[in-house]
Scaffold this motif. Structure first.
Motif, short mmCIF file in Angstrom:
data_model
loop_
_atom_site.label_atom_id
_atom_site.label_comp_id
_atom_site.label_asym_id
_atom_site.label_seq_id
_atom_site.Cartn_x
_atom_site.Cartn_y
_atom_site.Cartn_z
N GLN A 480 71.70 24.64 92.21
CA GLN A 480 70.66 24.69 93.24
C GLN A 480 69.27 24.79 92.61
OE1 GLN A 480 71.11 24.02 96.53
NE2 GLN A 480 71.72 26.02 97.33
N VAL A 483 68.25 21.56 90.92
CA VAL A 483 67.83 20.54 91.88
C VAL A 483 66.40 20.83 92.36
CG1 VAL A 483 68.22 19.59 94.17
CG2 VAL A 483 70.15 19.96 92.63
N SER A 484 66.13 22.07 92.69
CA SER A 484 64.79 22.43 93.13
C SER A 484 63.78 22.12 92.05
CB SER A 484 64.71 23.93 93.44
OG SER A 484 65.81 24.31 94.20
N GLY A 486 64.00 19.91 89.75
CA GLY A 486 63.80 18.46 89.70
C GLY A 486 62.81 18.03 90.76
N MET A 487 62.95 18.59 91.97
CA MET A 487 62.05 18.23 93.06
C MET A 487 60.62 18.62 92.74
SD MET A 487 63.78 18.69 96.76
CE MET A 487 63.81 20.41 96.58
N GLN A 488 60.46 19.83 92.16
CA GLN A 488 59.11 20.29 91.83
C GLN A 488 58.46 19.37 90.80
OE1 GLN A 488 59.76 24.34 90.77
NE2 GLN A 488 58.96 25.09 92.72
N ARG A 490 59.09 16.25 90.34
CA ARG A 490 58.73 15.01 91.04
C ARG A 490 57.40 15.17 91.75
NH1 ARG A 490 60.66 10.72 88.95
NH2 ARG A 490 62.87 10.34 89.27
N LEU A 491 57.29 16.30 92.44
CA LEU A 491 56.05 16.56 93.16
C LEU A 491 54.87 16.57 92.20
CD1 LEU A 491 56.74 19.32 95.81
CD2 LEU A 491 55.53 17.17 96.15
N ARG A 494 53.93 13.15 91.17
CA ARG A 494 53.24 12.35 92.19
C ARG A 494 51.77 12.78 92.35
NH1 ARG A 494 57.24 9.81 95.71
NH2 ARG A 494 55.80 9.73 97.45
N HIS A 495 51.53 14.07 92.07
CA HIS A 495 50.16 14.54 92.32
C HIS A 495 49.38 14.78 91.03
CE1 HIS A 495 50.86 14.86 96.60
NE2 HIS A 495 52.08 15.34 96.28
N LEU B 11 64.20 27.92 98.22
CA LEU B 11 63.55 27.13 97.19
C LEU B 11 63.65 25.64 97.47
CD1 LEU B 11 62.30 28.39 94.65
CD2 LEU B 11 64.38 27.76 93.43
N PHE B 12 64.91 25.21 97.73
CA PHE B 12 65.16 23.81 97.98
C PHE B 12 64.52 23.36 99.29
CE2 PHE B 12 67.63 20.19 99.41
CZ PHE B 12 67.75 19.44 98.25
N GLY B 15 60.79 23.01 98.88
CA GLY B 15 60.50 21.86 98.03
C GLY B 15 60.68 20.56 98.80
N LEU B 16 61.79 20.51 99.56
CA LEU B 16 62.10 19.31 100.34
C LEU B 16 61.02 19.09 101.41
CD1 LEU B 16 64.08 17.02 100.91
CD2 LEU B 16 65.36 18.58 102.39
N ARG B 18 58.03 19.99 101.39
CA ARG B 18 56.79 19.54 100.78
C ARG B 18 56.85 18.04 100.44
NH1 ARG B 18 54.30 23.04 95.96
NH2 ARG B 18 52.38 21.87 95.74
N LEU B 19 58.02 17.63 99.92
CA LEU B 19 58.22 16.21 99.61
C LEU B 19 58.08 15.36 100.85
CD1 LEU B 19 61.24 15.73 97.15
CD2 LEU B 19 58.89 14.88 96.91
N ASP B 22 54.60 15.29 102.11
CA ASP B 22 53.88 14.47 101.17
C ASP B 22 54.04 12.99 101.48
OD1 ASP B 22 52.25 15.20 99.00
OD2 ASP B 22 53.59 14.01 97.69
N VAL B 108 67.58 13.43 95.92
CA VAL B 108 66.20 13.71 96.28
C VAL B 108 65.25 13.33 95.14
CG1 VAL B 108 64.65 15.57 96.98
CG2 VAL B 108 67.02 15.56 97.75
N PHE B 109 65.79 13.39 93.89
CA PHE B 109 64.92 13.07 92.76
C PHE B 109 64.39 11.64 92.84
CE2 PHE B 109 67.57 16.14 89.98
CZ PHE B 109 67.01 17.21 90.65
N VAL B 111 62.83 9.78 94.84
CA VAL B 111 62.14 10.04 96.10
C VAL B 111 62.08 8.81 96.99
CG1 VAL B 111 60.01 10.88 97.14
CG2 VAL B 111 60.77 11.82 94.96
#
Lengths: 656, 216
Positions: A480, A483-484, A486-488, A490-491, A494-495, B11-12, B15-16, B18-19, B22, B108-109, B111
């Motif tokens: 978990q 994965v989070s 990884g998302m961060q 990515r964010l 992008r920014h 957390l997830f 993050g999601l 926000r994505l 975005d 999710v990675f 995007v």
């Protein structure tokens, strides 16, 4: 009471009569007197002793008294015969002619007491109300016969054949009356024997056994007067043959009657009957072989040759054992089918088990069929206890015939309602001891296998549960977080250019996440196997107790150990200590790991509240058992807990 | 799109969210367990619900059960299920019903791909995780109709099963739309399925076929 006293009085009188006989014999010794005394000595003391023993039993007073009277009548006849021999040597026997006449026919009393014994055997009562008059009639007829003997006008028997008859010849009507009574005595004795048969039909098991005993000995009794009559008719006087049969019966009957009342279960009477017939036939057979071989050799080599005797003896000796076996089988099949079928059933089962066609657990079913006893039980002794269980696991009472192996009871045969005697059951028990032992060993092995199987199943289940827990921990924890993360990232990516996100802070957060994930993974891996074990058990245990909120007194042996033993020891200590810290409210925990006799002993004790839950045991005990060790948990409520595992770390040597 | 997220890991979830924001979507509800999720969806009537399969209170498949419940309430609701691991049978059944997506969380990675899947589902299409599709296309029997497909046709079928439309497939495989149409016609014929003009319905038919094959 009267009967008992009569038995004692008879015993005393019989003894007196024998003493008198000895005195007369001393005064005028001769061959006939010696023979007569020998008969007396054979019969009287044994019968007297039995009569006293039997009469002391609650249900044996009448039979005891009759045995006493039998003994007395024999003693009197013996004393009289010896007295007659003595009298013949004196100068003036005429003085005692009256007594000679009165006692001339007193031997009939022996027969009459026999008859009475048969009538009252074994419970002291006549078979039914219809038989009430028989004892009295027998006594009256015997008395008349004796009186007739006194009155008769034929000469006395040798050696007093010359003595004149003191009483005149009786009137004609008396002779007719006496003849009727004489025939009456014979008929009534015969009827007494028949009464025993009638009684046998209605008797219960015990009475039947008792009657069989008497039958065993009394075969000759009804034969005696008949043979006597035949001999008198043919040769004009009784010969030795009927005498021998009568004497054998005379000796055996009181013995049999005594055994029947005192210990009817002493020996299997069916078996005794079978044995008697077997040995009779075998003896005749061997004599015939001996005679045939020695006379055949005699013809060839010459009469009186030692070779003939030697060959005859050798042939008889060679034939003895096979002959006994063959005849025994034939006799058993005819006279004693129960024994034959039971022993055959056991032997057959033996054979089938060896061939793999049957299971030894079928013993009970086979014996039930063979012994005609549907309630018969076969119990097998439970290893390490005194209880008996049947093949299906039902308890069997130990009140039966024990099956012994090296003097140790291994099983029990419990009779239901079948006709088998205890003696037969004993023989069957002897014969099936191997089968019983096999069943016992099989059940022991089956139990051990079941235990091992259960333990293995538990270990597998515990393994699956651990996997499931670990999967959950991985999914919900480290995965978990990653994965989070990884998302961060990515964010952040992008920014990166537009400046709307504080990339620096985002990266800080991400690294922190990563650190947490790594820590979680480390913990998880530690649960699989503590890495510190690589530095030895003491180091791993030190690591373990360092993280605890309280001090643990440790004493750990630091010798080298197989990895499996060290790991299991670690988990035992870890579980026990964790349990103590979490649940026991202990203020002091001690951990000892020592080597003793090729075993590693891991002991954890605390002074907490006790009553540790057994959940602790299931997984641990199986892990310990998998190494061939044992786990002991003592946790009485209120007085602390002691967990001790013994782990063998050297393979036990084969020669133990 | 108006979106509700059901996800127990904060957390997830954040993050999601926000994505999604975005990417220009509106996150109108954030639920940490199945009960809160059902409430939020019933209240907000969003275009799409993104739901974690494993959620409190039971921590088993509460999310999937909540999804079925919500679907029964509102057949028009688009749902994307997120899972930590590949689960074939139920996911295919769900997805073959239309307006449902089933994806592993780490999709999710990617995007753009992820957002594309959300759009497809919201538009009445479907989205099935490539891992699940790979399982579905695995060998089954000797007389398998899939064995008749050319390698190219297999590629096309896999992308169809993921829920992509013809244009998406053509872009992925660097083919023209016409070629893709030809391949699809060949596939439909070889699998014994009726050709239908509507793309979404064609995808669902393929999925149903694959699901039945999987069970057989």
């Amino acid at each position: 009471m009267v009967a008992r006293r009569a038995a004692v009085v008879s015993a005393v009188c019989a003894a007196l009569a024998l003493v008198m006989a000895v005195c007369f014999l001393a005064a005028a010794p001769n061959r006939t007197s010696w023979l007569t005394l020998a008969i007396g000595v054979l019969v009287v003391p044994a019968t007297t002793g039995l009569s006293v023993l039997v009469s002391r039993r609650r249900d044996g007073a009448t039979v005891g008294m009759l045995l006493g009277l039998l003994s007395l009548s024999v003693a009197v006849v013996v004393a009289k015969e010896i007295w007659l021999q003595w009298l013949a040597t004196t100068d003036d026997p005429t003085r005692w002619a009256w007594l000679v006449a009165v006692t001339a026919e007193n031997a009939w009393w022996v027969l009459a007491t026999f008859g009475l014994l048969l009538l009252h055997f074994p419970d002291g009562r006549v078979p039914s109300r219809r038989w009430r008059w028989v004892p009295a009639a027998l006594v009256v007829a015997t008395t008349v016969t004796q009186v007739d003997g006194a009155l008769a006008d034929e000469p006395f028997r040798a050696p007093l054949a010359g003595l004149a008859r003191p009483f005149g010849p009786p009137p004609g009507w008396w002779q007719l009356c006496a003849l009727v009574c004489f025939v009456g005595v014979l008929a009534l004795v015969l009827a007494s024997a028949v009464s025993l048969l009638l009684r046998f039909r209605r008797a219960d098991r015990t009475q039947r056994q008792q009657i069989k005993w008497l039958a065993l000995a009394g075969i000759g009794l009804p034969l005696y007067p008949l043979l006597c009559g035949v001999e008198i008719l043919v040769w004009g006087e009784p010969l030795w043959f009927s005498g021998a049969i009568g004497l054998a019966s005379l000796i055996a009957t009181p013995l049999a009657a005594g055994i029947a009342v005192l210990r009817y279960d002493l020996y299997d009477v069916d078996k005794a009957l079978g044995l008697a017939v077997t040995w009779g036939v075998v003896t005749a057979l061997l004599l015939a072989v001996y005679g045939a071989v020695s006379s055949a050799t005699g013809v060839l080599v010459g009469r009186g040759s030692e070779i003939g005797i030697a060959l005859g003896t050798a042939a008889a000796a060679l034939l003895l054992l096979p002959a006994v076996r063959l005849v025994r089988r034939a006799v058993d099949a005819r006279m004693y089918p129960l024994r034959r079928s039971a022993l055959t059933a056991v032997d057959e089962l033996h054979r089938e088990v060896s061939a793999g066609d049957a299971r030894p657990e079928q013993l009970e079913e086979r014996l039930r069929g063979a012994l005609r006893d549907r309630e018969l039980r076969v119990g097998f002794r439970v290893p390490g206890s005194t209880a008996y269980l049947d093949a299906g696991g039902e308890p069997v009472p130990p009140s039966g015939v024990l099956v012994l192996q090296d003097d140790e009871p291994t099983g029990v045969l419990v009779r239901g309602s079948g006709p088998a005697s205890s003696e037969l059951l004993r023989e069957v028990a002897d014969r099936c001891s191997t089968l019983v032992e096999v069943v016992r060993l099989r059940s022991e092995v089956a139990r051990a296998l079941r235990d091992a199987q259960d333990s293995r199943t538990r270990l597998v289940q515990i393994g699956y549960e651990e996997r499931r827990r670990m999967e959950r921990d991985l999914h919900d924890g480290a995965q978990q977080r990653l994965v989070s993360l990884g998302m961060q990232l990515r964010l952040a990516q992008r920014h990166l250019d537009d400046g709307t996100v504080d990339v620096d802070e985002l990266l800080d957060q991400s690294v922190a996440e990563l650190g947490t994930a790594v820590a979680e993974l480390r913990q998880l891996a530690h649960g699989l196997r503590p890495g510190s074990l690589d530095d030895g058990l003491p180091a791993a245990l030190s690591n373990l107790v360092r993280t605890l909120p309280m001090t643990v007194a440790m004493d750990v042996d630091d010798g080298p150990l197989p990895d499996a033993v060290a790991t299991t020891a670690y988990f035992v200590a870890s579980e026990a200590i964790t349990n103590a810290v979490k649940h026991s409210e202990a203020t002091r925990i001690e951990l000892h790991v020592v080597r003793r006799d090729g075993q590693l002993l891991v002991r954890v004790t605390d002074n907490g509240c006790g009553g540790a839950n057994l959940g602790l045991r299931s997984g641990l005990a199986d892990r310990v058992a998998a190494l061939g060790g044992s786990l002991r948990v003592a946790s009485p409520v209120g007085s602390g807990t002691e967990v001790e595992a013994a782990l063998p770390f050297e393979r036990p040597s084969c020669a133990s | 799109m108006r979106i509700v997220i059901g996800e127990d890991s904060a957390l997830f979830r954040e993050g999601l969210a926000r994505l999604l924001e975005d990417a220009g979507h509106e996150v109108v509800g954030r639920a940490g367990d199945a009960t809160a999720l059902v409430e939020a969806v019933t209240r907000e009537r969003p275009d799409l619900a993104i739901i974690d399969v494993r959620m409190p209170p039971d921590g088993t498949d509460d999310g999937a059960r909540a999804a079925k419940e919500l679907r029964a309430q509102d057949p028009e609701l688009a749902i994307v299920l997120l899972s930590q691991h590949v689960e074939t049978r139920h996911s295919v059944e769900l997805v073959a019903g239309g307006r449902v997506g089933y994806l592993l969380k780490d999709r999710v990675f990617e995007v753009d791909d992820f957002m594309d899947a959300l759009r497809r589902v919201a538009a009445g299409g479907s989205a099935l995780d490539p891992e699940v599709v790979a399982t579905l296309l695995g060998p089954r029997r000797d007389d398998d109709p899939l064995a008749l497909l050319t390698p190219r046709e297999r590629d096309v079928l896999a992308l169809m099963a993921e829920g992509r439309n013809n244009a998406g497939i053509a872009r992925r495989l660097f083919l023209t739309d016409r070629t893709v149409e030809t391949h699809i016609a060949g596939i439909m014929q070889k699998l014994g399925l009726h050709e239908t003009g509507e793309e979404n319905r064609r995808v669902l038919a393929v999925l149903t076929w694959l699901g039945v094959r999987q069970r057989g």
